[in-house]
Design a protein around this motif. Structure first.
Motif, PDB file in Angstrom:
ATOM      1  N   ARG A   1      10.523  59.243  17.682  1.00 10.78           N
ATOM      2  CA  ARG A   1      11.229  57.527  17.101  1.00 10.78           C
ATOM      3  C   ARG A   1      10.125  56.687  17.824  1.00 10.78           C
ATOM      4  NH1 ARG A   1      15.905  58.444  16.636  1.00 10.78           N
ATOM      5  NH2 ARG A   1      16.192  57.191  18.573  1.00 10.78           N
ATOM      6  N   GLN A   2      10.166  56.220  19.689  1.00 15.84           N
ATOM      7  CA  GLN A   2      10.208  55.304  19.846  1.00 15.84           C
ATOM      8  C   GLN A   2       8.753  55.079  19.693  1.00 15.84           C
ATOM      9  OE1 GLN A   2      11.178  55.648  23.836  1.00 15.84           O
ATOM     10  NE2 GLN A   2      13.021  54.008  23.646  1.00 15.84           N
ATOM     11  N   ARG A   3       7.679  56.700  19.777  1.00 15.98           N
ATOM     12  CA  ARG A   3       6.241  56.113  19.290  1.00 15.98           C
ATOM     13  C   ARG A   3       5.848  56.221  18.014  1.00 15.98           C
ATOM     14  NH1 ARG A   3       5.026  62.320  21.952  1.00 15.98           N
ATOM     15  NH2 ARG A   3       5.611  63.022  19.920  1.00 15.98           N
ATOM     16  N   ALA A   4       6.912  55.893  16.821  1.00 19.74           N
ATOM     17  CA  ALA A   4       6.253  55.969  15.622  1.00 19.74           C
ATOM     18  C   ALA A   4       6.415  54.626  15.392  1.00 19.74           C
ATOM     19  CB  ALA A   4       7.343  56.835  14.961  1.00 19.74           C
ATOM     20  N   GLU A   5       8.070  54.018  15.839  1.00 23.32           N
ATOM     21  CA  GLU A   5       7.562  52.287  16.204  1.00 23.32           C
ATOM     22  C   GLU A   5       6.834  51.844  16.613  1.00 23.32           C
ATOM     23  OE1 GLU A   5      11.669  52.393  18.036  1.00 23.32           O
ATOM     24  OE2 GLU A   5      12.558  52.650  16.530  1.00 23.32           O
ATOM     25  N   GLN A   6       6.478  52.874  18.223  1.00 26.38           N
ATOM     26  CA  GLN A   6       5.239  51.543  18.607  1.00 26.38           C
ATOM     27  C   GLN A   6       3.885  52.146  17.559  1.00 26.38           C
ATOM     28  OE1 GLN A   6       5.664  49.883  21.452  1.00 26.38           O
ATOM     29  NE2 GLN A   6       3.436  49.125  21.279  1.00 26.38           N
ATOM     30  N   ARG A   7       3.317  52.708  16.830  1.00 29.84           N
ATOM     31  CA  ARG A   7       2.393  53.560  16.579  1.00 29.84           C
ATOM     32  C   ARG A   7       2.171  52.506  15.381  1.00 29.84           C
ATOM     33  NH1 ARG A   7       1.363  59.708  17.328  1.00 29.84           N
ATOM     34  NH2 ARG A   7       0.922  59.894  19.405  1.00 29.84           N
ATOM     35  N   LEU A   8       3.562  52.495  14.611  1.00 29.89           N
ATOM     36  CA  LEU A   8       3.699  51.415  13.468  1.00 29.89           C
ATOM     37  C   LEU A   8       3.434  49.752  13.850  1.00 29.89           C
ATOM     38  CD1 LEU A   8       4.061  51.242  10.255  1.00 29.89           C
ATOM     39  CD2 LEU A   8       7.096  50.573  11.503  1.00 29.89           C
ATOM     40  N   LYS A   9       3.812  49.588  14.704  1.00 27.27           N
ATOM     41  CA  LYS A   9       3.332  48.073  15.613  1.00 27.27           C
ATOM     42  C   LYS A   9       2.476  47.623  15.440  1.00 27.27           C
ATOM     43  CE  LYS A   9       8.043  47.556  17.214  1.00 27.27           C
ATOM     44  NZ  LYS A   9       9.070  46.709  18.296  1.00 27.27           N
ATOM     45  N   ASP A  10       1.604  48.899  16.544  1.00 28.61           N
ATOM     46  CA  ASP A  10      -0.104  48.962  16.756  1.00 28.61           C
ATOM     47  C   ASP A  10      -0.819  48.545  15.735  1.00 28.61           C
ATOM     48  OD1 ASP A  10       0.731  48.677  19.537  1.00 28.61           O
ATOM     49  OD2 ASP A  10      -0.171  51.586  19.730  1.00 28.61           O
ATOM     50  N   THR A  11      -0.849  49.848  14.747  1.00 26.17           N
ATOM     51  CA  THR A  11      -1.465  49.761  13.213  1.00 26.17           C
ATOM     52  C   THR A  11      -1.121  48.380  12.754  1.00 26.17           C
ATOM     53  OG1 THR A  11      -0.584  52.029  13.516  1.00 26.17           O
ATOM     54  CG2 THR A  11      -1.598  51.334  11.120  1.00 26.17           C
ATOM     55  N   ARG A  12       0.048  47.916  12.960  1.00 19.10           N
ATOM     56  CA  ARG A  12       0.039  46.771  12.048  1.00 19.10           C
ATOM     57  C   ARG A  12      -1.212  45.503  12.179  1.00 19.10           C
ATOM     58  NH1 ARG A  12       6.353  46.402  10.329  1.00 19.10           N
ATOM     59  NH2 ARG A  12       6.320  47.660   8.631  1.00 19.10           N
ATOM     60  N   ALA A  13      -0.805  44.975  14.120  1.00 19.53           N
ATOM     61  CA  ALA A  13      -1.429  44.387  14.534  1.00 19.53           C
ATOM     62  C   ALA A  13      -3.391  44.267  13.933  1.00 19.53           C
ATOM     63  CB  ALA A  13      -1.298  44.979  16.163  1.00 19.53           C
ATOM     64  N   ARG A  14      -4.100  45.990  14.160  1.00 22.05           N
ATOM     65  CA  ARG A  14      -4.730  46.033  14.267  1.00 22.05           C
ATOM     66  C   ARG A  14      -5.098  45.813  12.695  1.00 22.05           C
ATOM     67  NH1 ARG A  14      -4.410  50.869  17.280  1.00 22.05           N
ATOM     68  NH2 ARG A  14      -4.323  52.339  14.549  1.00 22.05           N
ATOM     69  N   VAL A  15      -4.158  46.502  11.634  1.00 22.87           N
ATOM     70  CA  VAL A  15      -5.080  45.831  10.340  1.00 22.87           C
ATOM     71  C   VAL A  15      -4.992  43.477  10.021  1.00 22.87           C
ATOM     72  CG1 VAL A  15      -3.909  45.894   8.317  1.00 22.87           C
ATOM     73  CG2 VAL A  15      -4.126  47.986   9.231  1.00 22.87           C
ATOM     74  N   GLU A  16      -3.768  43.547  10.935  1.00 23.20           N
ATOM     75  CA  GLU A  16      -3.589  42.076  10.830  1.00 23.20           C
ATOM     76  C   GLU A  16      -5.449  41.070  11.987  1.00 23.20           C
ATOM     77  OE1 GLU A  16      -0.006  40.715  12.152  1.00 23.20           O
ATOM     78  OE2 GLU A  16       0.927  41.474  10.702  1.00 23.20           O
TER      79      GLU A  16
END
Length: 110
Positions: free
Chosen positions: A45-60
């Motif tokens: 769950r922590q890895r999924a949350e971190q990857r989601l945050k990283d992906t959002r930051a990269r897309v933005e």
């Protein structure tokens, strides 16, 4: 030529929808597994949350770079056009008049 920007716009919209859907799905998964107390599930769950945050930051960040690049390019083109008009006022006036005649003829045919 008019269809290319439309196709790109549709592709961009589709990509945005896909990313939103993926993001929502991952968030639902994280929320659904919040009650599971196993350490393995917490780690996932922590890895999924971190990857989601990283992906959002990269897309933005990518979107911001694209916006800035487009803005700078348009600004340079407008400056170039402005310089040309200032350096060649009579030629610019002739081009504007010719374009007006062509548009007038096209509108008059309707």
């Amino acid at each position: 030529m008019a269809k290319k920007p439309s196709d790109r716009h549709e592709q961009t919209e589709q990509l945005q929808q896909d990313l939103r859907h993926l993001s929502d799905t991952v968030e639902e998964l994280v929320n659904a597994t919040a009650q599971d107390a196993s350490s393995e599930m917490k780690d996932l769950r922590q890895r999924a949350e971190q990857r989601l945050k990283d992906t959002r930051a990269r897309v933005e960040a990518r979107g911001e770079r694209l916006y800035a690049g487009t803005r700078d390019s348009l600004s340079q083109q407008a400056d170039c056009c402005d310089r040309y008009v200032r350096d060649n006022p009579w030629t610019s006036l002739g081009i504007g008049a010719a374009a007006g005649v062509v548009v007038g003829l096209l509108l008059g045919r309707r």
